[in-house]
Design an enzyme around this catalytic site. Structure first.
Site, PDB file in Angstrom:
ATOM      1  N   GLU A   1     -10.365 -45.934 -18.462  1.00 13.75           N
ATOM      2  CA  GLU A   1      -9.886 -46.969 -19.377  1.00 13.75           C
ATOM      3  C   GLU A   1      -9.684 -48.298 -18.650  1.00 13.75           C
ATOM      4  O   GLU A   1      -9.575 -49.350 -19.267  1.00 13.75           O
ATOM      5  CB  GLU A   1      -8.570 -46.524 -20.039  1.00 13.75           C
ATOM      6  CG  GLU A   1      -8.781 -45.629 -21.247  1.00 13.75           C
ATOM      7  CD  GLU A   1      -9.464 -44.311 -20.945  1.00 13.75           C
ATOM      8  OE1 GLU A   1      -9.148 -43.696 -19.905  1.00 13.75           O
ATOM      9  OE2 GLU A   1     -10.327 -43.894 -21.741  1.00 13.75           O
TER      10      GLU A   1
ATOM     11  N   ASP B   1     -14.754 -42.153 -26.824  1.00 10.65           N
ATOM     12  CA  ASP B   1     -13.812 -41.640 -25.831  1.00 10.65           C
ATOM     13  C   ASP B   1     -13.877 -40.112 -25.764  1.00 10.65           C
ATOM     14  O   ASP B   1     -12.902 -39.440 -25.482  1.00 10.65           O
ATOM     15  CB  ASP B   1     -12.380 -42.123 -26.131  1.00 10.65           C
ATOM     16  CG  ASP B   1     -11.418 -41.814 -24.993  1.00 10.65           C
ATOM     17  OD1 ASP B   1     -11.884 -41.602 -23.860  1.00 10.65           O
ATOM     18  OD2 ASP B   1     -10.200 -41.779 -25.235  1.00 10.65           O
TER      19      ASP B   1
ATOM     20  N   THR C   1      -4.126 -37.257 -11.607  1.00 11.97           N
ATOM     21  CA  THR C   1      -3.132 -36.417 -12.276  1.00 11.97           C
ATOM     22  C   THR C   1      -3.589 -34.958 -12.297  1.00 11.97           C
ATOM     23  O   THR C   1      -2.809 -34.070 -12.596  1.00 11.97           O
ATOM     24  CB  THR C   1      -2.909 -36.874 -13.739  1.00 11.97           C
ATOM     25  OG1 THR C   1      -4.187 -36.950 -14.384  1.00 11.97           O
ATOM     26  CG2 THR C   1      -2.235 -38.225 -13.801  1.00 11.97           C
TER      27      THR C   1
ATOM     28  N   GLY D   1      -9.209 -43.035 -14.555  1.00 10.59           N
ATOM     29  CA  GLY D   1      -9.173 -44.496 -14.548  1.00 10.59           C
ATOM     30  C   GLY D   1     -10.252 -45.150 -15.393  1.00 10.59           C
ATOM     31  O   GLY D   1     -10.438 -46.360 -15.322  1.00 10.59           O
TER      32      GLY D   1
HETATM   33 CA    CA Z   1     -10.442 -41.533 -21.835  1.00 11.81          CA
END
Ligand code: CA
Length: 733
Positions: free
Chosen positions: A212, A333, A194, A210
């Site tokens: 996750e 994260d 993206t 990617g």
């Molecule tokens: Ca992430």
């Protein structure tokens, strides 16, 4: 009339015609030149960093330093209140605009949903051509955070885009014809692109996303003219049994434990890059771990290099030069993928070449970009709970006990949405300030003790199964911050200079201009200009659509333009869902000048159908439906079935979709529109339970809608649900 006078007349007419033809040819040649992009090269892009080549926007962050500061000053503090819409372009799609347009000699190149590239006349908005790379819609399950794209790159006569399915494509800048294409990701794995490519010394640099889904991060370089791969640098080590690609991978592997490669490791380079032509260093920002939970990813500890790091590489070869790991062993994260800005600043009495970043974790980092040495790491976020401070001797954060949610659930600030996400920040070298699209949000994290890896779905190792059917409003959660701001930050004094409060989070990127202005679009539909020095509002415009993308400034003819993509979409927008009135408006590009005369058409009325009744099922079935919905559906269709309008709001489905619900969910009936099939993880019974839960939500909504104060009620309701679901929100990109 004599023969002579007739001849003279004809002669004069011919001369006149010839002169006319010559002039019109000259004019059209000039016009053609004015609207034909000439070749982009290293020198031209580098001019932007010297505040030159003012009319253009040649690279994602305008120049290699990614400052997003336009030297144009026709539009300034005094006259900004006269800004008017000059033109708008309708992309024909509602699935999200995250891009920053490029402007090259009067032509705008802007990317939209499904990686489609549009070339527009920058003076009028007229579409010159469009290139649709035909991204396979049925693979939407692997595109983590919306089918969005953040921008293109330019070199010589080509425009480059990365596509959702991992291709890098060169397109001729004048014809829109494909020049070359190459697959940058392995077949069948859950990578996506993206982010915008950058071009350095004739090489197109591209990363991917990617984490996750459990991929192994890397960045690659391709020859800009031939499309041949030049180099690839992995950001986390693979299985040692397969051998290491380079000495850095061997060193990095010593900082991982367990069988990390089976989880992928993560560390994707999904957004930020910058380049210093003098030092000849390419800087890349590395993302979070896969899965998020470090005790699953690397169970016996370790820093997990190069997660959450800034890496300096040689652009010719991809060779490692230095790294700085912002967050060793990240488990929230957190990422180092947010905007990297290069600047030369006066630091403690000397001129320093620095690299600055304000990533998710809430600290503002300043590094010496020649060596990677940490100069400063101070919190810019309103609340940071995971670390008390940075030890400047070691350059490491000092973690706060319990925040790793290993023994017990923990409230963490910022949650993984970040105090600042991908929405680009900008830097004004005159004010010395950084303009950050900041936000403040915390959330509860807890271990997923039943962790299992799904090949096609999100894997975070954080428990996200929320029973929204039974959720009671929690006072603790309601007291958390959920607000955004436009934050002007002084990197040298390490303090806030001014701040404009935003009611919502996930607002657009910022643009700085030499007219002493800062521009930002908001997710509740405003596009506004502020005085760069004190934040006072100079102008605002209702765009009819939420803005998450980034404004640019350029000039063509005698006019300075400010352009911005207006269209919600992307991970944050999708998960949070209804933050304001959803409209039926497509993503558009809007361009403003001081003499604009255009206006937007009226917003079309929304027709909300009456939903079928809630099926007669037990409370347990509704709860099971709510949990399955939160796990598999809410990432796109929104928390508690509240959509952002970019993705269908399931509370407002027409009867035909209720009749065919299981065909859509289990058999892929709408795969070609981007709705994946879920028969690998759901059976008929669980699909029915999800449907029942959706109908419960739809009926609640329908009743509210016909209440006298439906809008304020709906908003209040939506926020309560948002607060209830904060655990889920921790999963965001
Ligand atoms: Ca992430």
């Amino acid at each position: 009339m004599t023969i002579q006078s007739m001849m003279r007349n004809i002669f004069q007419t011919k001369i006149f015609t010839l002169i006319f033809l010559f002039l019109s040819c000259l004019l059209s040649c000039i016009l053609a030149f004015a609207t034909t992009p000439s070749a982009v090269d290293q020198q031209r892009i580098a001019l932007a960093d010297k505040n030159l080549d003012a009319n253009n926007w040649l690279s994602y962050g305008r120049g290699y330093s990614e400052q997003r500061h336009s030297p144009l000053e026709q539009i300034d503090n005094d006259n900004a209140r006269h800004l008017k819409l000059a033109w708008y372009f309708d992309t024909g799609n509602r699935k999200g605009l995250q891009g920053t347009p490029l402007i090259i000699d009067g032509v705008m190149y802007v990317t939209a949903a499904w990686s489609v590239l549009h070339a527009l006349d920058a003076a009028t908005g007229e579409e010159l051509w469009r290139f649709d790379p035909q991204v396979p819609r049925e693979q939407n399950y692997r595109y983590c955070c919306g089918v969005v794209n953040r921008g293109a790159a330019a070199w010589q006569d080509n425009i480059y885009i990365g596509t959702l399915d991992g291709r890098l494509i060169a397109v001729n800048s004048q014809t829109g014809q494909q020049v070359w294409t190459t697959q940058t990701t392995p077949d069948g794995e859950n990578y996506s692109i993206t982010g915008a490519p950058r071009v350095v010394k004739g090489k197109v640099i591209i990363g991917n996303g990617g984490s996750e889904y459990g991929v192994r991060g890397y960045v690659s370089a391709y020859d800009a003219l031939s499309g041949e791969m030049a180099w690839r640098f992995y950001t986390v080590p693979g299985n040692p049994a397969d051998g290491f690609e380079n000495p850095q991978m061997e060193l990095a592997a010593k900082t991982w434990t367990g069988n990390w490669w089976e989880h992928g490791g993560g560390g994707t380079v999904w957004d930020s890059m910058a380049y210093d032509p003098e030092l000849d260093l390419l800087y890349i920002g590395v993302g979070n771990g896969a899965p998020h939970n470090r005790y699953i990813r690397s169970p016996f500890g370790g820093d997990n290099l190069f997660l959450c790091s800034i890496l300096a590489l040689k652009p010719d070869t991809g060779e490692y030069v230095w790294h700085y790991q912002e967050i060793p062993a990240e488990t929230w994260d957190y990422t180092a993928t947010q905007t990297i800005i290069l600047a030369d600043i006066d630091w403690r009495g000397e001129k320093r070449k620095v690299l600055m970043q304000a990533p998710k974790a809430g600290f503002f980092y300043i590094l010496d970009r020649a060596t990677g040495k940490l100069l400063s790491a101070e919190p810019y976020a309103k609340k940071v709970s995971w670390a008390s401070h940075y030890d400047m001797e070691t350059g490491r954060p000092v973690e706060i006990e319990g925040q790793d949610y290993a023994e017990a659930p923990a409230m963490v600030y910022p949650i993984g949405i970040g105090a600042h996400n991908w929405h680009p920040m900008s830097y004004n070298p005159n004010t010395g300030l950084i303009y950050i699209p900041a936000q403040h949000i915390g959330g509860e994290l807890q271990q997923d003790f039943n962790y299992q890896r799904y090949p096609r779905h999100w894997n975070t190792g954080v428990n996200t199964d929320v029973d929204m059917h039974n959720a009671q409003l929690s006072q603790t959660l309601m007291q958390t911050f959920v607000e955004g701001s436009l934050l002007a930050w002084d990197p040298i004094k390490q303090e806030k200079v001014w701040e404009v409060a935003r009611p919502l989070i996930g607002n657009g990127g910022t643009l700085s201009t030499a007219g002493n202005l800062v521009f930002q679009g908001t997710v509740d539909g405003w596009f506004a200009a502020y005085d760069a020095r004190d934040g006072s509002e100079r102008w605002k415009y209702n765009t009819q659509n939420g803005i998450v993308g980034s404004p640019v400034s350029y000039a063509t003819g005698d006019q300075q333009y400010i352009a911005v993509p207006a269209g919600r979409g992307g991970g944050l927008s999708q998960i949070i869902g209804l933050q304001h009135k959803v409209t039926n408006v497509n993503g558009r590009i809007l361009a403003f000048t001081l003499t604009g005369q255009a206006s937007l058409p009226p917003v079309p009325e929304m027709q909300i159908p009456k939903p079928p009744p809630i099926p007669d099922v037990s409370k347990e079935v509704l709860s099971q439906g709510a949990i399955s919905y939160s796990r598999f559906c809410s990432r796109c269709h929104g928390t508690n079935v509240v959509s952002d309008g970019a993705i269908p709001d399931l509370r407002h489905l027409d009867q035909i979709w209720h009749d065919n619900f299981n065909k859509v969910v289990l058999e892929g009936m709408m795969e070609q529109a981007g709705m994946p099939r879920f028969d690998d993880v759901l059976d008929e019974q669980s699909a029915d339970a999800i449907h029942a839960f959706i109908l419960e939500q739809a009926n609640q909504d329908y009743q509210l809608r016909y209440h006298a104060n439906w809008w304020s009620k709906t908003k209040q309701w939506s926020y309560q649900k948002l607060a209830n679901a904060l655990k889920y929100l921790s999963e965001l990109q």
